[in-house]
Design a protein around this motif. Structure first.
Motif, short mmCIF file in Angstrom:
data_model
loop_
_atom_site.label_atom_id
_atom_site.label_comp_id
_atom_site.label_asym_id
_atom_site.label_seq_id
_atom_site.Cartn_x
_atom_site.Cartn_y
_atom_site.Cartn_z
N LEU A 166 0.81 -1.27 0.10
CA LEU A 166 0.09 -0.02 0.00
C LEU A 166 0.73 1.19 0.11
O LEU A 166 0.47 2.29 -0.50
N VAL A 167 2.05 1.23 0.51
CA VAL A 167 2.99 2.57 0.83
C VAL A 167 3.27 2.98 -0.74
O VAL A 167 3.47 4.11 -0.83
N ALA A 168 3.20 1.89 -1.77
CA ALA A 168 3.88 2.44 -3.03
C ALA A 168 2.70 3.48 -3.57
O ALA A 168 3.11 4.09 -4.48
N ASP A 169 1.60 3.43 -3.16
CA ASP A 169 0.58 4.39 -3.54
C ASP A 169 0.92 5.71 -3.18
O ASP A 169 0.53 6.73 -3.45
N GLU A 170 1.76 5.87 -1.97
CA GLU A 170 2.03 7.11 -1.37
C GLU A 170 3.39 7.56 -1.93
O GLU A 170 4.15 8.63 -1.39
N GLY A 171 3.81 6.91 -3.12
CA GLY A 171 4.99 7.52 -3.71
C GLY A 171 6.40 6.90 -3.10
O GLY A 171 7.45 7.35 -3.47
N LEU A 172 6.22 5.84 -2.45
CA LEU A 172 7.62 5.27 -1.76
C LEU A 172 7.62 3.94 -2.40
O LEU A 172 6.64 2.99 -2.06
N PRO A 173 8.23 3.53 -3.26
CA PRO A 173 8.59 2.13 -3.98
C PRO A 173 8.55 1.10 -2.68
O PRO A 173 9.24 1.26 -1.81
N SER A 174 7.88 -0.11 -2.69
CA SER A 174 7.91 -1.01 -1.82
C SER A 174 9.12 -1.58 -1.46
O SER A 174 9.55 -1.81 -0.49
N ASP A 175 10.13 -1.88 -2.63
CA ASP A 175 11.64 -2.48 -2.37
C ASP A 175 12.34 -1.31 -1.54
O ASP A 175 13.10 -1.82 -0.74
N VAL A 176 12.13 -0.20 -2.12
CA VAL A 176 13.19 0.59 -1.30
C VAL A 176 12.33 0.90 0.12
O VAL A 176 13.26 1.15 1.21
N ALA A 177 11.19 0.89 0.39
CA ALA A 177 10.80 0.98 1.92
C ALA A 177 11.23 -0.34 2.76
O ALA A 177 11.67 -0.27 3.77
N LEU A 178 11.16 -1.44 2.04
CA LEU A 178 11.71 -2.79 2.77
C LEU A 178 13.19 -2.52 2.77
O LEU A 178 13.63 -3.05 4.05
N ALA A 179 14.04 -2.11 1.96
CA ALA A 179 15.39 -1.95 2.24
C ALA A 179 15.67 -1.03 3.53
O ALA A 179 16.48 -1.43 4.30
N LEU A 180 15.00 0.25 3.63
CA LEU A 180 15.30 0.91 4.65
C LEU A 180 14.93 0.23 5.99
O LEU A 180 15.54 0.54 7.09
N LEU A 181 13.88 -0.51 6.22
CA LEU A 181 13.28 -1.09 7.14
C LEU A 181 14.27 -2.17 7.66
O LEU A 181 14.94 -2.09 9.02
N ARG A 182 14.98 -2.97 6.85
CA ARG A 182 15.81 -3.92 7.02
C ARG A 182 17.10 -3.35 7.39
O ARG A 182 17.68 -3.87 8.22
N ALA A 183 17.57 -2.20 6.91
CA ALA A 183 18.81 -1.36 7.34
C ALA A 183 18.70 -1.03 8.78
O ALA A 183 19.63 -1.54 9.77
#
Length: 695
Positions: A596-613
């Protein structure tokens, strides 16, 4: 001003009141007869960002400068050489000239280049007027052509300043270009404004002031490319404050004044714990949320409140349960509601008003509360000592710090008057949990064990020679109780067993008993209705959520946040795909939010990478700055593009509820909101982006 949550006031430099103890002088020359187009506008832009950054300072600007006499008159009339106060900042900008004598001159509109000594001003005369003033701290920034040439000239003049002033005061001079480079007026203002914005956002520096070294480092970060750094970096001409010392001459525009929600004895020393306790006590999913959603748990709350009554001077209470079942929330509620400062805060009066009186601990009943998460045994015992307002003794070269500080703690408990209450949470997340139990907590058993009733002695005053008393509250994860002969999970149950062995009289309270299902219903219902909507469908939705997530309050919080933002919570919980997702627990909820966050302009893979970091960060968490994007790159499989924009979107998105923030090494840092969530993010075998369509 307080934010919507009430606990933080952002005073950054640009919002504080003007302080007469701090003065900003600006000396700007702009109206040269032969200036290139845009030069005057560039000077004005520089002054604009300088005024904005140093807005708390009393600002004295030089009038229009045409001749050497104008500059000398300004220095004299404004008494620059006699200025007092905590901080003096001098900003000099315009055209500069390098003389044959190695002197640097500030060029003026009426300057005759063949008569520099008579018609220009030696820049060192302006700079030393500030350096040799009476201000306690001085910063001079010279943004003129060939400003780097001041170094040798000022090095000699600096010796004329009294040694006592040179050693006690922080005197610094920065030049914006080399000795053989012309100034680029627009470039400096653009970069400085970018640095100002970086410090307000991604730098995450928590101190009210910056060091000169930090300013220079952030300036280089803003320049980005090596070529730009080589051409436009700042140059340190006079170093009077060193690499690490902050100076009141450089206010931090991103400084957040954290209002003390709880008193010092209940604050963590190494990692400020106010937000930790508050997040868990309120049950909020977002930092900016001022709601108090913690509901239910009345039996547990009564048990803790009774344990903290004056009549219960000794004892050990262990709060345990499976991961995510709300252990920290129960302990946090006791910590916050017992604190005098918190109880006086009108923003959280609702917490007391909503609570049954017999579930509220007595005021001041918790002496200190510490976190064992990611801490060594020495860290934990030192935190306890600091919480008791004691300074840990310096161990000898051959001594073990844990042994020395544990002995110091024991001595204090033998001499202190009245009961002491210590709360230790996150035992299962400690780096040395068994050593904390064996070497820090177990020696306290003598102070915790209930005393047998003493026979009455005629003439003896009641309470005379009363032994020291300690109440110990510990939060620790454990597996579910054995059901139908099943063996317990040894790695999870071992710590609880070790605590019970160290404290045979300890009382164990579980947060995952069957009655906690009703508590989850109450909690989710409060979350869904938090903004005043969904009152007709919230109860039905909350009951369904409880059936699917029990005993996890963590999953309940994440599910409640999703339902809160939906149009019809009751309809959502009936959808088979959403129910399957919810039965997957934290993993399923995270998968849905990542889509769902992809609809807010944040690609899902980018969001996951940041969370994993953030999950792999050591210590209290990962700082934003340049570190978080660098750590996220390997998880993304490529360099993170527009990293500041992506992180800002993450922190504004629905995924913000998956993060907690803290402070470490004077930086704001981020980590997963719960260790169970961190474990999921660190599991690289989990396909968290596997779902193609949101539910």
């Amino acid at each position: 001003m307080p934010n919507s949550a009430g606990e933080i006031e952002r005073t950054g430099a640009n919002e504080a009141e003007v302080d007469g103890q701090r003065t900003l002088f600006t000396v700007a020359v702009r109206d040269y007869p032969d200036s290139e187009e845009g030069f005057a506008e560039g000077i004005d832009d520089q002054l604009s960002v300088v005024r904005e950054w140093w807005s708390p300072f009393r600002h004295i600007a030089a009038p229009e400068l045409q001749s050497r006499h104008d500059v000398e008159r300004f220095l004299e009339q404004e008494n620059v050489r006699e200025t007092t106060g905590e901080a003096l900042v001098l900003f000099v900008t315009g055209h500069g000239m390098a003389g044959k004598s190695q002197s640097h001159f500030l060029q003026l509109p009426q300057t005759d280049e063949l008569r520099k000594l008579a018609t220009a001003v030696r820049t060192s005369d302006i700079v030393t007027a500030a350096l040799d003033s009476h201000a306690e701290n001085v910063l001079v920034i010279v943004n003129t052509c060939y400003a780097g040439g001041l170094q040798s000239e000022l090095a000699a003049l600096y010796k004329e300043i009294q040694k006592s002033r040179r050693t006690k005061c922080k005197l610094d001079v920065l030049a914006t270009c080399e000795h053989d480079a012309p100034v680029q007026v627009l470039r400096f203002s653009t970069v400085l404004r970018g640095v100002w914005n970086r410090l307000r956002t991604n730098a995450g520096i928590t101190t009210p002031h910056l060091s000169v070294a930090t300013l220079m480092a952030e300036f280089e970060n803003e320049l980005r490319t090596d070529a730009a750094k080589a051409k436009h970096r700042l140059h340190r001409v006079i170093d009077g404050s060193g690499q690490t010392r902050t100076t009141p001459c450089i206010p931090n525009p991103g400084f957040r004044l954290v209002r003390e929600l709880v008193g010092i004895p209940r604050q963590q020393v190494a990692t400020p714990a106010d937000d930790y306790w508050l997040d868990r006590a309120t049950g909020r999913a977002q930092e900016h949320d001022s709601g108090w959603y913690f509901r239910g748990r009345e039996r547990l709350n009564r048990r803790l409140a009774a344990f903290l009554q004056p009549s219960q001077a000794r004892g050990v209470l262990l709060v345990t349960g499976v991961a995510g079942s709300g252990k920290s929330a129960v302990l946090a509620r006791a910590v916050t509601l017992s604190d005098p400062l918190f109880r006086e805060n009108p923003l959280y009066k609702a917490a007391l008003d909503q609570a049954e009186p017999d579930t509220v601990p007595p005021e001041g009943s918790v002496t200190t509360a510490v976190l064992a998460r990611h801490r060594m045994a020495a860290d934990v015992v030192a935190d306890i000592l600091h919480g008791l307002q004691l300074t840990p003794e310096s161990p000898g070269s051959a001594q073990d710090a844990v042994a020395v500080w544990s002995a110091q703690l024991g001595h204090h408990l033998r001499t202190v008057q009245g009961p002491v209450t210590i709360v230790v949470d996150g035992m299962d997340e400690a780096l040395e949990p068994h050593r904390i139990i064996d070497d820090v907590l177990a020696p306290l058993s003598a102070f915790c064990t209930p005393l047998p009733a003493a026979p009455a002695v005629p003439g003896q005053r009641r309470g005379a020679h009363q032994p020291a008393a300690l109440r110990l509250l510990v939060g620790v994860r454990s597996s579910m109780p054995v059901i139908q002969g099943a063996a317990p999970a040894e790695e999870e149950h071992g710590l609880l067993d070790a605590l019970c062995s160290a404290f045979p009289t300890a009382v164990v309270e579980r947060t995952d008993d069957p009655l906690s299902g009703d508590d989850i219903v109450a909690y989710v219902h409060a979350l869904i209705c938090g903004d005043g909507r969904h009152r007709n469908t919230a109860l039905e939705a909350a009951q369904e959520v409880s059936k699917l997530v029990w005993p996890s309050f963590l999953d309940a919080r994440l599910a409640g946040e999703q339902l809160r933002s939906s149009d019809d919570p009751a309809a959502v919980v009936k959808e088979p795909q959403w129910r399957r997702m919810l039965q997957d627990g934290t993993t399923g909820l995270l998968q849905r939010d990542l889509i769902l966050v992809a609809d807010e302009g944040l690609p899902s893979d980018v969001a996951l990478a940041l969370l994993r970091a953030s999950a792999y960060a050591l210590g209290a968490g990962v700082p934003w700055s340049t570190i978080w994007p660098t750590m996220a790159g390997p998880f993304l499989g490529r360099p993170l593009e527009n990293p500041d924009e992506m992180i800002e979107k993450l922190l504004r998105s629905r995924l913000n509820g998956y993060l907690a923030h803290d402070h470490e090494d004077e930086r704001r840092v981020y980590r997963p909101a719960h260790e169970r969530l961190a474990e999921k993010l660190r599991d690289m075998n989990l396909d968290l982006l596997g779902r193609k369509e949101p539910v």
